[in-house]
Design an enzyme around this catalytic site. Structure first.
Site, PDB file in Angstrom:
ATOM      1  N   PRO A 229      -2.209 -11.219   1.139  1.00  0.00           N
ATOM      2  CA  PRO A 229      -1.201 -10.856   0.145  1.00  0.00           C
ATOM      3  C   PRO A 229      -0.461  -9.566   0.472  1.00  0.00           C
ATOM      4  O   PRO A 229      -1.035  -8.610   0.983  1.00  0.00           O
ATOM      5  CB  PRO A 229      -2.006 -10.712  -1.150  1.00  0.00           C
ATOM      6  CG  PRO A 229      -3.412 -10.476  -0.728  1.00  0.00           C
ATOM      7  CD  PRO A 229      -3.562 -11.206   0.574  1.00  0.00           C
ATOM      8  N   ASN A 230       0.808  -9.608   0.169  1.00  0.00           N
ATOM      9  CA  ASN A 230       1.744  -8.482   0.256  1.00  0.00           C
ATOM     10  C   ASN A 230       2.122  -8.089   1.683  1.00  0.00           C
ATOM     11  O   ASN A 230       2.969  -7.226   1.871  1.00  0.00           O
ATOM     12  CB  ASN A 230       1.222  -7.259  -0.512  1.00  0.00           C
ATOM     13  CG  ASN A 230       0.999  -7.579  -1.963  1.00  0.00           C
ATOM     14  OD1 ASN A 230       1.878  -8.140  -2.612  1.00  0.00           O
ATOM     15  ND2 ASN A 230      -0.172  -7.268  -2.476  1.00  0.00           N
TER      16      ASN A 230
ATOM     17  N   ARG B 212       7.327  -1.962   2.156  1.00  0.00           N
ATOM     18  CA  ARG B 212       6.226  -1.444   1.332  1.00  0.00           C
ATOM     19  C   ARG B 212       5.606  -0.204   1.974  1.00  0.00           C
ATOM     20  O   ARG B 212       5.068  -0.289   3.075  1.00  0.00           O
ATOM     21  CB  ARG B 212       5.161  -2.523   1.177  1.00  0.00           C
ATOM     22  CG  ARG B 212       3.965  -2.076   0.374  1.00  0.00           C
ATOM     23  CD  ARG B 212       2.916  -3.178   0.312  1.00  0.00           C
ATOM     24  NE  ARG B 212       1.750  -2.695  -0.404  1.00  0.00           N
ATOM     25  CZ  ARG B 212       0.530  -3.097  -0.170  1.00  0.00           C
ATOM     26  NH1 ARG B 212       0.290  -3.997   0.763  1.00  0.00           N
ATOM     27  NH2 ARG B 212      -0.487  -2.612  -0.872  1.00  0.00           N
TER      28      ARG B 212
ATOM     29  N   TYR C 298       2.025   1.922   6.035  1.00  0.00           N
ATOM     30  CA  TYR C 298       2.011   0.678   6.800  1.00  0.00           C
ATOM     31  C   TYR C 298       3.010   0.639   7.956  1.00  0.00           C
ATOM     32  O   TYR C 298       3.044  -0.331   8.698  1.00  0.00           O
ATOM     33  CB  TYR C 298       2.268  -0.513   5.870  1.00  0.00           C
ATOM     34  CG  TYR C 298       1.228  -0.647   4.797  1.00  0.00           C
ATOM     35  CD1 TYR C 298      -0.054  -1.077   5.099  1.00  0.00           C
ATOM     36  CD2 TYR C 298       1.516  -0.320   3.476  1.00  0.00           C
ATOM     37  CE1 TYR C 298      -1.020  -1.194   4.109  1.00  0.00           C
ATOM     38  CE2 TYR C 298       0.562  -0.438   2.485  1.00  0.00           C
ATOM     39  CZ  TYR C 298      -0.702  -0.875   2.811  1.00  0.00           C
ATOM     40  OH  TYR C 298      -1.651  -0.985   1.829  1.00  0.00           O
TER      41      TYR C 298
ATOM     42  N   ASN D 234      -5.907 -10.280   8.792  1.00  0.00           N
ATOM     43  CA  ASN D 234      -5.589  -9.142   7.940  1.00  0.00           C
ATOM     44  C   ASN D 234      -5.509  -9.716   6.533  1.00  0.00           C
ATOM     45  O   ASN D 234      -4.481 -10.255   6.127  1.00  0.00           O
ATOM     46  CB  ASN D 234      -4.275  -8.480   8.345  1.00  0.00           C
ATOM     47  CG  ASN D 234      -3.983  -7.246   7.523  1.00  0.00           C
ATOM     48  OD1 ASN D 234      -4.552  -7.038   6.459  1.00  0.00           O
ATOM     49  ND2 ASN D 234      -3.067  -6.421   8.005  1.00  0.00           N
TER      50      ASN D 234
ATOM     51  N   ALA E 136      -5.581  -6.980   0.451  1.00  0.00           N
ATOM     52  CA  ALA E 136      -6.457  -6.616  -0.663  1.00  0.00           C
ATOM     53  C   ALA E 136      -7.604  -7.603  -0.863  1.00  0.00           C
ATOM     54  O   ALA E 136      -8.634  -7.231  -1.430  1.00  0.00           O
ATOM     55  CB  ALA E 136      -5.645  -6.494  -1.949  1.00  0.00           C
TER      56      ALA E 136
ATOM     57  N   HIS F 251     -11.303  -6.677  -0.043  1.00  0.00           N
ATOM     58  CA  HIS F 251     -12.155  -5.925  -0.952  1.00  0.00           C
ATOM     59  C   HIS F 251     -12.623  -6.737  -2.157  1.00  0.00           C
ATOM     60  O   HIS F 251     -13.390  -6.225  -2.977  1.00  0.00           O
ATOM     61  CB  HIS F 251     -11.404  -4.682  -1.454  1.00  0.00           C
ATOM     62  CG  HIS F 251     -10.587  -4.041  -0.383  1.00  0.00           C
ATOM     63  ND1 HIS F 251     -11.143  -3.431   0.723  1.00  0.00           N
ATOM     64  CD2 HIS F 251      -9.242  -3.948  -0.224  1.00  0.00           C
ATOM     65  CE1 HIS F 251     -10.169  -2.976   1.505  1.00  0.00           C
ATOM     66  NE2 HIS F 251      -9.018  -3.279   0.942  1.00  0.00           N
TER      67      HIS F 251
ATOM     68  N   ASP G 258     -17.175 -16.425   2.661  1.00  0.00           N
ATOM     69  CA  ASP G 258     -17.893 -17.700   2.754  1.00  0.00           C
ATOM     70  C   ASP G 258     -17.176 -18.674   3.678  1.00  0.00           C
ATOM     71  O   ASP G 258     -17.830 -19.438   4.401  1.00  0.00           O
ATOM     72  CB  ASP G 258     -18.055 -18.323   1.371  1.00  0.00           C
ATOM     73  CG  ASP G 258     -19.107 -17.645   0.516  1.00  0.00           C
ATOM     74  OD1 ASP G 258     -19.854 -16.773   1.044  1.00  0.00           O
ATOM     75  OD2 ASP G 258     -19.179 -17.968  -0.685  1.00  0.00           O
TER      76      ASP G 258
ATOM     77  N   GLU H  63     -11.474  -8.799  11.905  1.00  0.00           N
ATOM     78  CA  GLU H  63     -10.836  -8.246  10.707  1.00  0.00           C
ATOM     79  C   GLU H  63      -9.938  -7.087  11.142  1.00  0.00           C
ATOM     80  O   GLU H  63     -10.393  -6.192  11.853  1.00  0.00           O
ATOM     81  CB  GLU H  63     -11.924  -7.758   9.753  1.00  0.00           C
ATOM     82  CG  GLU H  63     -11.421  -7.098   8.499  1.00  0.00           C
ATOM     83  CD  GLU H  63     -12.566  -6.535   7.657  1.00  0.00           C
ATOM     84  OE1 GLU H  63     -12.258  -5.714   6.778  1.00  0.00           O
ATOM     85  OE2 GLU H  63     -13.749  -6.884   7.868  1.00  0.00           O
TER      86      GLU H  63
ATOM     87  N   HIS I  28      -6.908  -4.145   9.922  1.00  0.00           N
ATOM     88  CA  HIS I  28      -6.174  -3.421   8.888  1.00  0.00           C
ATOM     89  C   HIS I  28      -5.213  -2.469   9.570  1.00  0.00           C
ATOM     90  O   HIS I  28      -5.605  -1.720  10.475  1.00  0.00           O
ATOM     91  CB  HIS I  28      -7.121  -2.635   7.977  1.00  0.00           C
ATOM     92  CG  HIS I  28      -8.068  -3.523   7.256  1.00  0.00           C
ATOM     93  ND1 HIS I  28      -7.703  -4.249   6.157  1.00  0.00           N
ATOM     94  CD2 HIS I  28      -9.359  -3.826   7.518  1.00  0.00           C
ATOM     95  CE1 HIS I  28      -8.735  -4.967   5.761  1.00  0.00           C
ATOM     96  NE2 HIS I  28      -9.749  -4.730   6.569  1.00  0.00           N
TER      97      HIS I  28
ATOM     98  N   SER J  99      -3.647   0.148   8.189  1.00  0.00           N
ATOM     99  CA  SER J  99      -3.961   1.521   7.799  1.00  0.00           C
ATOM    100  C   SER J  99      -5.460   1.770   7.967  1.00  0.00           C
ATOM    101  O   SER J  99      -6.255   0.833   8.094  1.00  0.00           O
ATOM    102  CB  SER J  99      -3.558   1.776   6.344  1.00  0.00           C
ATOM    103  OG  SER J  99      -4.388   1.034   5.466  1.00  0.00           O
TER     104      SER J  99
ATOM    105  N   ARG K 240      -8.427   6.071   2.547  1.00  0.00           N
ATOM    106  CA  ARG K 240      -7.628   5.799   1.356  1.00  0.00           C
ATOM    107  C   ARG K 240      -8.528   5.742   0.126  1.00  0.00           C
ATOM    108  O   ARG K 240      -9.595   6.329   0.103  1.00  0.00           O
ATOM    109  CB  ARG K 240      -6.858   4.494   1.584  1.00  0.00           C
ATOM    110  CG  ARG K 240      -5.869   4.634   2.758  1.00  0.00           C
ATOM    111  CD  ARG K 240      -5.101   3.377   3.035  1.00  0.00           C
ATOM    112  NE  ARG K 240      -4.283   3.037   1.875  1.00  0.00           N
ATOM    113  CZ  ARG K 240      -3.749   1.837   1.694  1.00  0.00           C
ATOM    114  NH1 ARG K 240      -3.941   0.879   2.571  1.00  0.00           N
ATOM    115  NH2 ARG K 240      -3.023   1.589   0.619  1.00  0.00           N
TER     116      ARG K 240
ATOM    117  N   ARG L 250     -11.212   0.700  -1.126  1.00  0.00           N
ATOM    118  CA  ARG L 250     -10.771   0.076   0.125  1.00  0.00           C
ATOM    119  C   ARG L 250     -11.806   0.213   1.245  1.00  0.00           C
ATOM    120  O   ARG L 250     -11.712  -0.441   2.276  1.00  0.00           O
ATOM    121  CB  ARG L 250      -9.437   0.656   0.575  1.00  0.00           C
ATOM    122  CG  ARG L 250      -8.299   0.289  -0.364  1.00  0.00           C
ATOM    123  CD  ARG L 250      -6.957   0.756   0.181  1.00  0.00           C
ATOM    124  NE  ARG L 250      -5.934   0.704  -0.832  1.00  0.00           N
ATOM    125  CZ  ARG L 250      -5.213  -0.376  -1.135  1.00  0.00           C
ATOM    126  NH1 ARG L 250      -5.414  -1.501  -0.495  1.00  0.00           N
ATOM    127  NH2 ARG L 250      -4.297  -0.324  -2.075  1.00  0.00           N
TER     128      ARG L 250
END
Length: 150
Positions: free
Chosen positions: A10-11, A18, A23, A79, A82, A85, A92, A103, A105, A107, A112, A116
Protein backbone atom coordinates in the site's frame (compact mmCIF):
# COMPACT_ATOMS: atom_id res chain seq x y z
CA UNK A 1 13.76 -18.21 -18.23
CA UNK A 2 12.99 -18.01 -14.50
CA UNK A 3 10.94 -15.17 -13.08
CA UNK A 4 11.56 -12.89 -10.15
CA UNK A 5 8.60 -11.26 -8.47
CA UNK A 6 8.90 -7.72 -7.11
CA UNK A 7 5.77 -6.95 -5.11
CA UNK A 8 4.85 -3.62 -3.57
CA UNK A 9 2.20 -2.91 -0.97
CA UNK A 10 0.00 0.00 0.00
CA UNK A 11 0.84 3.59 -0.84
CA UNK A 12 3.95 2.72 -2.83
CA UNK A 13 2.08 3.91 -5.91
CA UNK A 14 2.55 7.39 -4.36
CA UNK A 15 6.36 7.28 -4.47
CA UNK A 16 7.82 10.49 -5.84
CA UNK A 17 4.97 12.49 -4.30
CA UNK A 18 4.73 11.05 -0.78
CA UNK A 19 7.22 12.45 1.74
CA UNK A 20 10.28 12.74 -0.53
CA UNK A 21 12.50 13.42 2.51
CA UNK A 22 11.75 9.87 3.69
CA UNK A 23 11.14 7.96 0.46
CA UNK A 24 13.11 9.93 -2.14
CA UNK A 25 11.94 11.37 -5.43
CA UNK A 26 11.89 8.23 -7.55
CA UNK A 27 8.48 7.03 -8.67
CA UNK A 28 7.40 3.40 -8.63
CA UNK A 29 7.75 3.46 -12.43
CA UNK A 30 11.39 4.56 -12.00
CA UNK A 31 11.99 1.67 -9.62
CA UNK A 32 10.33 -0.76 -12.00
CA UNK A 33 12.55 0.46 -14.84
CA UNK A 34 15.65 -0.09 -12.70
CA UNK A 35 14.42 -3.52 -11.62
CA UNK A 36 13.92 -4.45 -15.27
CA UNK A 37 17.56 -3.60 -15.99
CA UNK A 38 18.68 -5.72 -13.05
CA UNK A 39 16.45 -8.63 -14.13
CA UNK A 40 17.89 -8.43 -17.64
CA UNK A 41 21.42 -8.48 -16.24
CA UNK A 42 20.55 -11.51 -14.07
CA UNK A 43 18.81 -13.32 -16.94
CA UNK A 44 15.43 -13.27 -15.17
CA UNK A 45 11.95 -12.31 -16.28
CA UNK A 46 10.53 -9.54 -14.08
CA UNK A 47 7.02 -9.62 -12.64
CA UNK A 48 6.57 -6.20 -11.02
CA UNK A 49 3.31 -5.40 -9.24
CA UNK A 50 1.77 -3.04 -6.69
CA UNK A 51 -1.47 -3.25 -4.75
CA UNK A 52 -3.12 -1.41 -1.91
CA UNK A 53 -5.07 -4.60 -1.12
CA UNK A 54 -3.68 -7.20 1.25
CA UNK A 55 -5.54 -10.13 -0.30
CA UNK A 56 -4.16 -9.38 -3.74
CA UNK A 57 -0.63 -9.43 -2.33
CA UNK A 58 -1.39 -12.78 -0.69
CA UNK A 59 -2.61 -14.16 -4.04
CA UNK A 60 0.56 -12.99 -5.79
CA UNK A 61 2.75 -14.60 -3.11
CA UNK A 62 0.85 -17.86 -3.61
CA UNK A 63 1.36 -17.52 -7.39
CA UNK A 64 5.09 -17.02 -6.85
CA UNK A 65 5.19 -20.04 -4.54
CA UNK A 66 3.73 -22.25 -7.28
CA UNK A 67 6.33 -20.88 -9.72
CA UNK A 68 9.14 -21.60 -7.23
CA UNK A 69 7.85 -25.14 -6.64
CA UNK A 70 7.87 -25.72 -10.39
CA UNK A 71 11.43 -24.30 -10.59
CA UNK A 72 10.19 -21.40 -12.71
CA UNK A 73 10.93 -18.59 -10.22
CA UNK A 74 13.66 -17.57 -7.79
CA UNK A 75 11.24 -15.90 -5.37
CA UNK A 76 9.89 -12.55 -4.23
CA UNK A 77 11.32 -9.17 -3.37
CA UNK A 78 8.60 -7.69 -1.17
CA UNK A 79 8.12 -4.13 -0.03
CA UNK A 80 4.90 -4.66 1.89
CA UNK A 81 4.76 -1.07 3.13
CA UNK A 82 2.63 -0.69 6.23
CA UNK A 83 1.43 -4.31 5.95
CA UNK A 84 4.89 -5.27 7.20
CA UNK A 85 3.83 -4.16 10.65
CA UNK A 86 0.28 -5.53 10.64
CA UNK A 87 -0.13 -8.53 8.37
CA UNK A 88 -0.05 -12.03 9.75
CA UNK A 89 -1.74 -13.02 6.47
CA UNK A 90 1.30 -12.00 4.40
CA UNK A 91 3.65 -13.82 6.78
CA UNK A 92 1.49 -16.94 6.57
CA UNK A 93 1.42 -16.68 2.77
CA UNK A 94 5.22 -16.52 2.58
CA UNK A 95 5.75 -19.48 4.89
CA UNK A 96 2.79 -21.46 3.54
CA UNK A 97 3.83 -21.06 -0.09
CA UNK A 98 7.49 -21.85 0.72
CA UNK A 99 8.59 -18.87 -1.34
CA UNK A 100 12.05 -17.37 -0.78
CA UNK A 101 11.40 -13.73 0.08
CA UNK A 102 13.60 -10.71 0.61
CA UNK A 103 11.84 -8.00 2.64
CA UNK A 104 12.77 -4.50 1.42
CA UNK A 105 12.13 -1.06 2.88
CA UNK A 106 13.20 2.17 1.20
CA UNK A 107 13.53 4.03 4.49
CA UNK A 108 15.28 2.90 7.65
CA UNK A 109 12.19 1.74 9.51
CA UNK A 110 14.22 1.40 12.73
CA UNK A 111 14.96 5.13 12.75
CA UNK A 112 11.28 6.05 12.50
CA UNK A 113 8.19 5.56 14.67
CA UNK A 114 8.54 2.68 17.14
CA UNK A 115 5.76 0.59 15.56
CA UNK A 116 7.73 0.44 12.29
CA UNK A 117 10.50 -1.49 14.03
CA UNK A 118 8.29 -4.59 14.28
CA UNK A 119 7.86 -6.81 11.25
CA UNK A 120 5.63 -9.84 10.92
CA UNK A 121 7.53 -10.68 7.73
CA UNK A 122 11.13 -10.70 8.93
CA UNK A 123 10.89 -14.07 10.74
CA UNK A 124 9.77 -15.80 7.52
CA UNK A 125 11.95 -13.83 5.08
CA UNK A 126 15.27 -15.10 3.75
CA UNK A 127 16.67 -11.60 4.35
CA UNK A 128 15.78 -8.01 5.12
CA UNK A 129 17.11 -4.82 3.51
CA UNK A 130 16.25 -1.45 5.08
CA UNK A 131 17.24 2.15 4.58
CA UNK A 132 19.12 1.94 1.28
CA UNK A 133 16.48 3.65 -0.81
CA UNK A 134 15.49 2.05 -4.09
CA UNK A 135 18.92 0.37 -4.25
CA UNK A 136 17.49 -2.13 -1.77
CA UNK A 137 15.37 -3.60 -4.57
CA UNK A 138 18.47 -4.29 -6.66
CA UNK A 139 20.24 -5.89 -3.70
CA UNK A 140 17.18 -8.01 -2.97
CA UNK A 141 17.02 -9.22 -6.56
CA UNK A 142 20.72 -10.09 -6.53
CA UNK A 143 20.31 -11.94 -3.24
CA UNK A 144 17.43 -14.06 -4.55
CA UNK A 145 19.37 -14.93 -7.70
CA UNK A 146 22.34 -15.92 -5.54
CA UNK A 147 20.20 -18.02 -3.19
CA UNK A 148 18.59 -19.81 -6.17
CA UNK A 149 22.04 -20.83 -7.42
CA UNK A 150 23.01 -22.43 -4.10
Amino acid sequence: MKTIYVLNGPNLNLLGMRDPATYGTQTLADIESNCQKVADRLGLELVFRQSNHEGELVDWIHEAGVEVAEANSVGVVLNAGAYTHTSVALADAISGAFVPTIEVHISNVHAREAFRGHSYLSPVAAGVIVGLGSYGYELGMQALAHLAEE
